[in-house]
Design an enzyme around this catalytic site. Structure first.
Site, PDB file in Angstrom:
ATOM      1  N   SER A 102      -1.819  -6.334  -4.451  1.00 30.81           N
ATOM      2  CA  SER A 102      -1.376  -4.860  -4.413  1.00 30.81           C
ATOM      3  C   SER A 102      -0.738  -4.726  -4.763  1.00 30.81           C
ATOM      4  O   SER A 102      -0.336  -3.518  -5.953  1.00 30.81           O
ATOM      5  CB  SER A 102      -1.672  -4.918  -2.595  1.00 30.81           C
ATOM      6  OG  SER A 102      -1.598  -3.756  -2.725  1.00 30.81           O
TER       7      SER A 102
ATOM      8  N   ASP B  66      -1.289   2.390  -6.910  1.00 34.48           N
ATOM      9  CA  ASP B  66      -0.737   1.149  -6.899  1.00 34.48           C
ATOM     10  C   ASP B  66      -1.728  -0.186  -7.452  1.00 34.48           C
ATOM     11  O   ASP B  66      -2.453   0.160  -8.088  1.00 34.48           O
ATOM     12  CB  ASP B  66      -0.063   0.748  -5.081  1.00 34.48           C
ATOM     13  CG  ASP B  66      -1.270   0.181  -4.465  1.00 34.48           C
ATOM     14  OD1 ASP B  66      -2.324   0.667  -4.629  1.00 34.48           O
ATOM     15  OD2 ASP B  66      -1.416  -0.575  -3.751  1.00 34.48           O
TER      16      ASP B  66
ATOM     17  N   ASP C 105      -3.142  -2.468  -7.246  1.00 33.64           N
ATOM     18  CA  ASP C 105      -5.088  -2.350  -7.065  1.00 33.64           C
ATOM     19  C   ASP C 105      -6.065  -0.741  -6.737  1.00 33.64           C
ATOM     20  O   ASP C 105      -6.873  -1.811  -5.612  1.00 33.64           O
ATOM     21  CB  ASP C 105      -5.294  -3.481  -6.032  1.00 33.64           C
ATOM     22  CG  ASP C 105      -5.187  -3.526  -5.003  1.00 33.64           C
ATOM     23  OD1 ASP C 105      -3.832  -2.381  -4.087  1.00 33.64           O
ATOM     24  OD2 ASP C 105      -5.860  -3.591  -3.165  1.00 33.64           O
TER      25      ASP C 105
ATOM     26  N   ASP D 275      -5.705   1.104  -3.666  1.00 31.16           N
ATOM     27  CA  ASP D 275      -5.943   1.231  -2.649  1.00 31.16           C
ATOM     28  C   ASP D 275      -4.842   2.383  -2.071  1.00 31.16           C
ATOM     29  O   ASP D 275      -5.487   2.503  -0.956  1.00 31.16           O
ATOM     30  CB  ASP D 275      -6.189   0.118  -2.047  1.00 31.16           C
ATOM     31  CG  ASP D 275      -5.311  -0.575  -1.208  1.00 31.16           C
ATOM     32  OD1 ASP D 275      -4.054  -0.282  -2.052  1.00 31.16           O
ATOM     33  OD2 ASP D 275      -5.270  -1.504  -0.412  1.00 31.16           O
TER      34      ASP D 275
END
Length: 445
Positions: A102, A241, A243, A245
């Site tokens: 992440s 960010d 990833d 999400d």
């Protein structure tokens, strides 16, 4: 729920090369997950990753483990976490696996799972996988081994899905947008989504090297985005960010707009459109200003524990559709099953277009209270939060705030950190208070 050995609040995460993020562990994890998931019938797994250099190595290890358990893997290549959740649903796969850490630096990585409906795996399935990890690997018969293939149009499928969450009668014509993809998984997705809807798109953080993900860019560091929005005279900036999400936005004045403000805008717009079902869910970290602003609109608000999975659980418990963390995880259950930065951003842009208002003006109905967060790293297995010294200082600060603020101390679910948060009316005062508690944590940690 039994004590977990490997799974944290957001899957399994750590520094690459250190246990548990090693090729041999991840191979065994793939095998153990395969054994558990194979009991449910389907033998297809979707695997996506962000842009970290270690993703290639871990992807291969997962594939080998799954194949040994008799499950086949379909690879998406670099793909946002919510895209993997979406593809898991549309391909009717038994599970989706995302290789990502992440918002963490490139040298960290992690593994998280989605179930067939695109939500995080239930606790009991994670516990069953951990139980399998204790057993020696056994390989299925050669004829039963899993295979691997690539989903060639994964990006295009997800781009169309994202665009489908934006009202058909609206477009982004005439809007100048700066998009910061954190050199992460949205780099080849987000710019195309906004461009195809008509926006003039300026990109930063869209040149991944494998080691520059989240490096002074993206949702965790919007300074470059703020600078670029002002330089370009853009209407809005969107930062994702690593990833994809999370989303943090920047208005035309260069001011940061966080997850609390984004939730406020989306909730107020849903109320205006007569589409609000119930209320909104925040977390213990959500700003009191959000609670006050929603109350003024007559929108119920409750807090969940920190972590998007807990926001989701609270939404399901209440039967509501809107939830968020101030860090930028926005969950819109009428559109997605997990936090989705691109989809959340589109809903805010839709509110701007529909109301002919700037992002700055859309935020004006909510006043954020000063909230200071200090992260304190600790070593060893002891819990600094159990210290009477820390508890005493926190109690003193709460008494000084006199009901006009909050103190929150919590352990990070993904790193050896104690997060100290103090919120109140006076920024100078709450900063001093947060540092006072942080010093006590350092003293015992």
């Amino acid at each position: 729920m039994s004590e977990r050995k490997y799974f944290g609040t957001d899957g399994i995460r750590g520094k690459v090369g250190d246990s548990p993020i090693t090729p041999d562990f991840v191979l065994k994890l793939g095998w153990a997950a395969g054994k558990v998931l194979a009991r449910h019938g389907s033998r297809k797994i979707i695997i996506g990753k962000d842009t970290r250099i270690s993703g290639y190595m871990l992807e291969s290890a997962l594939e080998a483990g799954l194949a040994a358990a008799g499950l086949s893997a379909s690879f998406t290549g670099p793909m946002p976490t919510p895209a993997v959740a979406y593809l898991t649903r549309t391909f009717r796969a038994e599970a989706g696996i995302v290789i990502s850490a992440s918002h963490n630096p490139y040298y960290d990585n992690g593994i998280k799972f989605f179930s067939i409906d695109g939500t995080k795996l239930p606790d009991e399935v994670e516990e069953a996988i951990e139980a399998e990890m204790e057993k020696p690997i056994t390989c299925v018969e050669s004829a039963e081994l899993g295979r691997a293939n690539r989903i060639v149009d994964a990006a295009g499928r997800y781009i169309e899905f994202c665009k489908g969450t934006f009202p058909n009668e609206n477009n982004l014509n005439g809007l100048k947008v700066v998009v910061d993809c954190a050199h992460g998984a949205t780099y080849h997705i987000a710019p195309n989504v906004f461009r195809e809807l008509g926006a003039e798109v300026i990109t930063i953080g869209c040149e991944p090297t494998g080691i520059n993900i989240n490096d002074e860019c993206g949702a965790t560091d919007v300074r470059m985005l703020q600078k670029r929005v002002l330089e370009e005279g853009a209407d809005v900036g969107l930062a994702f960010d690593g990833d994809g999400d999370r989303i943090i936005m920047v208005d035309h004045k260069g001011l940061k707009v966080d997850g609390d403000q984004i939730l406020y805008i989306i909730a107020r717009e849903a109320l205006r459109q007569g589409q609000l079902r119930g209320g909104a869910v925040g977390t213990l970290m959500s700003n009191m200003g959000l609670e006050i602003a929603l109350k003024q609109l007559g929108i119920p608000f409750v807090r969940a524990k920190v972590g998007d999975r807990y926001v989701l659980e609270k939404l399901q418990e209440k039967g509501w559709r809107l939830g968020a963390e101030n860090s930028g995880h926005i969950i819109l259950l009428d559109k997605t099953t997990t936090g989705d930065g691109i989809v959340a951003g589109l809903q805010v842009l839709s509110a701007m277009v529909r109301n002919h208002m700037s992002l700055h003006d859309l935020c004006s109905g909510m006043k954020l209270l000063p909230q200071i967060l200090v992260n304190v790293r600790f070593t060893g297995n002891h819990d600094p939060l159990q210290s009477t010294e820390v508890q005493q200082v926190a109690k003193e600060v709460e008494a000084e705030l006199g009901g006009k603020g909050r103190v929150l101390l919590r352990k990070s679910g993904t790193e050896p950190l104690i997060r100290v948060m103090v919120e109140g009316e006076n920024e100078e005062q709450v900063t001093a208070m947060a540092n006072r508690i942080a010093d006590a944590v350092k003293h015992v940690g």
